[in-house]
Enzyme design. Structure first.
Site, PDB file in Angstrom:
ATOM      1  N   ASP A  11       0.862  -1.174   0.000  1.00  0.00           N
ATOM      2  CA  ASP A  11       0.000   0.000   0.000  1.00  0.00           C
ATOM      3  C   ASP A  11       0.906   1.233   0.000  1.00  0.00           C
ATOM      4  O   ASP A  11       2.133   1.141   0.117  1.00  0.00           O
ATOM      5  CB  ASP A  11      -0.963  -0.039   1.201  1.00  0.00           C
ATOM      6  CG  ASP A  11      -2.198   0.789   0.953  1.00  0.00           C
ATOM      7  OD1 ASP A  11      -3.231   0.533   1.568  1.00  0.00           O
ATOM      8  OD2 ASP A  11      -2.133   1.719   0.108  1.00  0.00           O
TER       9      ASP A  11
HETATM   10  C1  GLC Z   1      -4.502   4.159  -0.279  1.00  0.00           C
HETATM   11  C2  GLC Z   1      -5.353   2.962   0.108  1.00  0.00           C
HETATM   12  C3  GLC Z   1      -5.348   1.853  -0.913  1.00  0.00           C
HETATM   13  C4  GLC Z   1      -5.193   2.436  -2.303  1.00  0.00           C
HETATM   14  C5  GLC Z   1      -3.806   3.055  -2.375  1.00  0.00           C
HETATM   15  C6  GLC Z   1      -3.548   3.695  -3.748  1.00  0.00           C
HETATM   16  O1  GLC Z   1      -3.830   4.647   0.851  1.00  0.00           O
HETATM   17  O2  GLC Z   1      -5.091   2.366   1.370  1.00  0.00           O
HETATM   18  O3  GLC Z   1      -6.588   1.136  -0.778  1.00  0.00           O
HETATM   19  O4  GLC Z   1      -5.325   1.414  -3.291  1.00  0.00           O
HETATM   20  O5  GLC Z   1      -3.592   4.029  -1.345  1.00  0.00           O
HETATM   21  O6  GLC Z   1      -4.385   4.788  -3.921  1.00  0.00           O
END
Ligand code: GLC
Length: 728
Positions: free
Chosen positions: A265
């Site tokens: 993430d």
């Molecule tokens: C965010 C979220 C995740 C998302 C990622 C990219 O913090 O936790 O679900 O896919 O960043 O945007």
């Protein structure tokens, strides 16, 4: 490209080029405006020369921009390896579908698949090759803002929905069908269980509970072929998921055989330092690489530290090669080497917009996702020749897309007022819509003019439709709440309106289960969540009876936040309340009930469904011989409708304490007025497997209690069946 060619390509890559493929950066690093690029680059410490090797791009969309970036990227990349565009298309790209918690409430896997298909078609036409969806985190705590992204509190429903989303996104031929995108199941694992419902907080549970309750959804998505997995921000058994080798290498890749790409993430690799399990970027890179993370999203520990770790012998170069090969394979599975622009015509890039087909699909899914929670005196559906006043801060609101609505445009959405005005004309309903109290800030404070107008309109109407709820900013990421009631100003408006007119229909727009105690006096309550682009049209269809509501809750609505977490499939206890409710020394509260106000699986219809006594084909079953449960359901009304018939099973004696009931099957069944339909379920040995203390998943011979009903509470008296022998 053939696999051998990929190996050959890998062999021709320098270490710097390989490490570059392991990094994902947002699109602003590729902006054609230098000032927009140099800021992020400086902040993250990325050199311009390194951009040509960064493997994938986050969050860019739009055919023209993706084509522009791809064209310049491939020109600069020495080996002409294409980049790849990934983004969060959670419940729609430009045509927005209901939030995922609402799609879960449709109990219709076809609805999930439709939402995913349309999302993929639009996203691919906008240059994307992968979506960071489905989010399959099981949730039990409405204080957490991201429950809106989940399909709810049950492993079985989550698993069925996850499969449907993956198939809708990827189809059967991801290489040949450029209207599809790769799926990314997230957040692995257990992100939906933060202590106290506080975003990014610790997750505390045994591995046994994690495997029994939380992992089945992710596993189903991977079994359905999801190409990628995203690590969760949280810890699992004290170790952050992103650095958790047991979770990733042993379970995900070892036990489940997942050989796709594992992406962290956002900044989660670097956050291993904030978690306190890495002293610096070097240790963070070491941990994440050994845990099997292939792509580091929006931090550059890999880029800065892996070459040194390899030189020191701390990280074997083969681990990097494996990761790079998985990324090259993903790009190859999408055909990007031959067709780097994939779903886009770089010479004539188009702009994706909702069309009649996508809107019709969104309206259909929305109508199946709303849940009728109360309808006293059958005040709904609204009848012709009545005077209806539409009031409340959500009445004219276009804030109906919800969080994570990608490129959705609120102004393109159908508000409740838009939808009801059109339907009122069709149904000869005299509709008056409030003018005041329609600004975004009116969700939390309402002025005198609003109250006076509302009371005046309510006084002269036969029925009031009062549109209340949360603004979309109150749910989604980083949006936990400790108070899950409606804003006080809205409760005061409800009280003022109801004081002059008892016929109040509340339409709720919210991203989480709420404590609805303060509007208990509503004659009807229609839960509309955030239904997306066609929200108002779908709601008007239901309010005016063109659609018979069929939604069923996929997450319990507590009596109050004091009960949280409250969910239907809780474990039994040594002093179960149900056995002796009058006793003092049993599991209960002094000041509240034990149960949800509206339980999992609950939802009303305009029809009246009557269940017969279920019949069993046998009272015994084994691994070779499943048994069948048949139940007659009669629609004892004049309204054709859809019921969701649910099968629950309890294991009364097991090696560990088991839930008081577990969903093991459901059927959405259309039943015409005064018709009776026989609904059949098959109970197999694998349905009663559970995770034992030794963490193995298996069944035990013995008795099981089987119940059928319209929700997790109103079930027929359980029938006893026996598993005579377990699987070999
Ligand atoms: C965010 C979220 C995740 C998302 C990622 C990219 O913090 O936790 O679900 O896919 O960043 O945007």
């Amino acid at each position: 490209m053939q696999h051998d060619a990929l190996i050959d390509l890998l062999d021709r890559m320098t270490l710097e080029e390989k490490v570059g493929q392991l990094v994902q950066l947002t699109g602003d690093f590729y902006s054609d405006r230098a000032d927009a690029r140099t800021g992020p680059m400086a902040q993250l410490g990325v050199k311009d020369s390194e951009l040509a090797n960064v493997g994938t791009v986050l969050g860019v969309s739009g055919a023209e921009e993706c084509a522009r970036i791809q064209r310049s990227y491939m020109a600069r990349n020495r080996l002409h390896i294409p980049t790849m565009f990934m983004a969060d298309i959670i419940h729609g790209y430009r045509t927005i579908f209901p939030i995922t918690l609402a799609i879960g409430a449709s109990w219709n896997t076809r609805a999930a698949e439709t939402a995913a298909e349309v999302s993929a078609r639009e996203a691919s036409a906008a240059g994307l090759s992968l979506t960071f969806s489905p989010m399959v985190d099981l949730v039990r705590d409405p204080r957490w803002g991201r429950v809106m992204e989940s399909t709810g509190e049950d492993p079985y429903l989550n698993a069925r929905m996850a499969e449907a989303f993956v198939h809708g996104y990827q189809g059967d031929d991801l290489l040949g069908d450029t209207s599809r995108v790769a799926a990314c199941v997230k957040h692995f694992a257990g992100y939906g269980a933060p202590v106290a419902g506080r975003e990014y907080n610790t997750v505390n549970m045994s591995e046994r509970q994690l495997r029994d309750m939380y992992l089945p959804g992710y596993r189903a998505a991977i079994a359905a072929g999801a190409k990628t997995v995203m690590t969760a921000f949280n810890t699992v058994d004290g170790i952050p998921a992103t650095g958790n080798r047991h979770l990733m290498r042993d379970i995900l890749r070892g036990e489940w055989g997942f050989d796709g790409v594992l992406i962290s993430d956002f900044n989660a690799v670097r956050e291993l330092e904030a978690h306190g399990v890495a002293a610096d970027d070097r240790q963070a890179a070491d941990l994440a690489m050994h845990a099997g993370v292939d792509i580091e999203m929006m931090s550059i520990c890999y880029m800065r530290e892996l070459p040194g770790l390899i030189r020191e012998g701390r990280v074997d170069a083969s681990l990097v090669d494996e990761a790079v090969l998985r990324i090259l394979t993903l790009k190859n599975d999408l055909g990007l080497f031959e067709h780097p622009f994939r779903g886009v015509d770089p010479e004539a890039p188009t702009v994706v917009r909702p069309d009649a087909t996508s809107r019709a699909a969104a309206r259909r899914v929305a109508a199946q996702s709303a849940v009728l929670l109360a309808n006293h005196g059958s005040v709904l559906p609204l009848r012709s020749f009545t005077t209806v006043a539409l009031l409340g801060p959500v009445a004219r609101s276009h804030d109906v897309l919800g969080s994570w609505s990608a490129q959705g445009v609120p102004a393109e959405a159908v508000s409740l007022a838009d939808g009801l005005q059109e339907a009122a004309r069709r149904h000869d309903i005299d509709l008056e819509v409030a003018r005041y109290g329609q600004k975004p800030e009116d969700y939390t404070k309402l002025d005198d003019a609003t109250f006076q107008e509302a009371v005046a309109l309510a006084r002269r109407a036969d029925v009031v439709v009062l549109a209340l709820g949360e603004p979309s900013a109150m749910s989604g990421e980083a949006s936990s709440r400790t108070d899950i009631r409606l804003p006080q100003a809205q409760v005061e408006l409800f009280d003022a309106v109801r004081a002059v007119n008892p016929h109040v229909v509340v339409v709720l727009s919210n991203g989480r289960p709420l404590d609805l105690g303060q509007i208990d006096g509503a004659q009807a309550i229609l839960e509309s969540w955030f239904l997306g682009t066609e929200s108002g049209a779908a709601l008007a269809d239901i309010l005016c009876g063109d659609t018979n509501p069929s939604g069923r809750l996929s997450m319990s609505f507590p009596e109050s936040v004091g009960q949280v977490p409250v969910y239907y499939n809780g474990d039994t206890t040594g002093r179960p309340y149900e056995v002796a409710p009058q006793e003092k020394y049993v599991s209960k509260y002094l000041d509240a009930g034990n149960y949800a106000r509206y339980p999992f699986g609950f939802g009303l219809s305009y029809s009246h469904f009557v269940y017969g006594e279920p019949e069993l084909t046998s009272t015994t079953f084994d691994a070779e011989h499943p048994l069948e449960i048949a139940v007659d359901v009669t629609n004892d009304s004049d309204a054709d409708g859809v019921d969701v018939v649910q099968l629950y099973v309890r294991d009364p004696v097991a090696a560990v304490v088991r839930p008081v009931r577990e969903l093991k099957g459901f059927h959405r069944v259309a039943i015409a007025a005064h018709e009776t339909v026989t609904v059949r379920f098959t109970l197999c040995e694998r349905d009663v497997r559970y995770v034992h203390p030794d963490l193995a998943e298996r069944s035990d011979p013995g008795d099981f209690l089987v119940s059928v009903g319209p929700n997790s509470r109103d079930l027929n008296s359980p029938m006893t069946v026996r598993l005579t022998e377990t699987a070999a």
